[in-house]
Design an enzyme around this catalytic site. Structure first.
Site, PDB file in Angstrom:
ATOM      1  N   LYS A  53     -28.531 -37.690 -30.980  1.00 44.95           N
ATOM      2  CA  LYS A  53     -29.709 -38.248 -31.653  1.00 44.95           C
ATOM      3  C   LYS A  53     -30.213 -37.281 -32.725  1.00 44.95           C
ATOM      4  O   LYS A  53     -30.540 -37.681 -33.839  1.00 44.95           O
ATOM      5  CB  LYS A  53     -30.817 -38.543 -30.633  1.00 44.95           C
ATOM      6  N   GLN A  97     -36.450 -38.189 -23.283  1.00 44.05           N
ATOM      7  CA  GLN A  97     -35.136 -38.554 -22.751  1.00 44.05           C
ATOM      8  C   GLN A  97     -35.219 -38.840 -21.252  1.00 44.05           C
ATOM      9  O   GLN A  97     -35.731 -38.031 -20.489  1.00 44.05           O
ATOM     10  CB  GLN A  97     -34.136 -37.417 -23.038  1.00 44.05           C
ATOM     11  N   ASP A 120     -38.640 -45.733 -29.004  1.00 48.56           N
ATOM     12  CA  ASP A 120     -37.698 -46.261 -28.007  1.00 48.56           C
ATOM     13  C   ASP A 120     -38.073 -47.695 -27.631  1.00 48.56           C
ATOM     14  O   ASP A 120     -37.264 -48.429 -27.080  1.00 48.56           O
ATOM     15  CB  ASP A 120     -37.751 -45.400 -26.729  1.00 48.56           C
TER      16      ASP A 120
END
Ligand code: NAP
Length: 289
Positions: A53, A97, A120
């Site tokens: 990422k 995460q 997200d």
């Protein structure tokens, strides 16, 4: 092979070039899109995802902060860190995460992220926006699947779409996105009694289960579009999806491979959401008196 391949790598490259151009334009107006990636502990799979990422940001003109935290970080300290990032004007997107260590309530942490930075798309405000057609961020994986359908100019109106899997991050948002494009949607899951009876009538099948060979050739209507979200390993350790690719490609009209399908699209949509967050913030700042 009769099915045409939907090449996630090629589509991701094209979309990332567009994102890089928009990021450069925004930079000229004084805003560098910034993503903060918070990693708690050192789960090896998470390390790889986070690295990918961060690299994708760097390669496409976005600024990224990798915020490493120890595995024994308390929930309160993580919540405090998220609040700090919420208040940082250089950070437009925040990603924590997952999975988090068991002593931390992941949903509580996600809810602490400012909705306008929830790139997200896991915050309840984002889920609510998707449900009601409001302004939020769509979860990256199903959003990437929609881009794949768009890339082949597939008109979902009146089509039957079957989503296998009902997780909050893939299956459910996928179903809502397909519904918003006027498909008739069926959601299947582990308690579905006859999966094949549903998939055989589907014009589009999205498999998001996490088990090999959930979808085989005899379960697919000829010419259907098959999107494989699954990420599994063969007995030899090779990456594979939920779909029996070799069999299904002889029946389907379109199919996504694993690897090289949905995977590269997921990170691409994270970049797209971060850029979008930065553009919204810049617009708001420009409009402020
Ligand atoms: P998840 O939370 O474990 O959900 C799996 C879903 O599959 C559940 O809804 C489960 O039903 C359903 N299911 C399990 N066995 C089934 C069966 N035999 N028939 C029909 N449905 C069944 O997984 P997830 O997070 O949604 O992820 C799904 C897969 O996508 C995983 O392989 C994951 O690694 C992959 N993934 C890939 C990407 C990418 O970027 N390529 C991103 C995210 C996820 P119940 O609800 O009844 O338990």
């Amino acid at each position: 092979m009769t099915a045409q391949l939907i090449d996630g790598n090629a589509l991701a490259r094209k979309l990332r070039a567009e994102i890089a151009a928009r990021a450069s334009h925004l930079k000229e107006r004084g805003t560098v899109p910034g993503l903060a990636v918070v990693l708690v502990g050192n789960n090896p799979a998470s390390e790889v995802y986070v690295r990918n990422k961060v690299k994708a940001c760097e390669d496409n003109g976005l600024h990224s902060i990798l915020d490493r935290q120890p595995a024994d970080l308390s929930e309160a300290d993580l919540l405090a860190r998220v609040r700090q990032l919420n208040d940082d004007p250089a950070v437009h997107g925040i990603l924590v995460q997952l999975p988090l260590p068991p002593h931390i309530d992941a949903q509580k942490v996600i809810e602490a992220i400012a909705p306008e930075k929830d790139v997200d798309g896991f915050h309840v405000a984002s889920a609510g926006a998707l449900l009601t057609g409001g302004l939020g961020f769509w979860p990256c994986t199903p959003h990437g699947c929609m881009k794949m359908l768009e890339s082949i100019d597939y008109d979902l109106r009146g089509k039957h779409a079957v989503v296998i899997g009902r997780s909050n991050i893939v299956g459910k948002p996928m179903a809502l996105m397909l519904l918003a494009k006027n498909a008739t949607v069926t959601i299947c899951h582990s308690a579905t009694s006859d999966l094949a009876a549903f998939t055989r009538t589907a014009d589009v099948v999205v498999a998001a289960v996490g088990k090999r060979n959930v979808l085989t050739a005899d379960m697919v209507k000829p010419g259907a579009v098959v999107i494989d979200v699954g990420m599994n390993r063969t007995d030899e350790g090779k990456l594979c999806g939920d779909v029996d690719f070799d069999g299904v490609k002889e029946v389907a009209g379109w199919i996504t491979p694993v690897p090289g399908g949905v995977g590269p699209m997921t990170i691409t949509m994270l970049l797209a959401n971060t850029l979008e967050a930065a553009e919204r913030a810049a617009k708001q700042a420009e409009a402020a008196p």
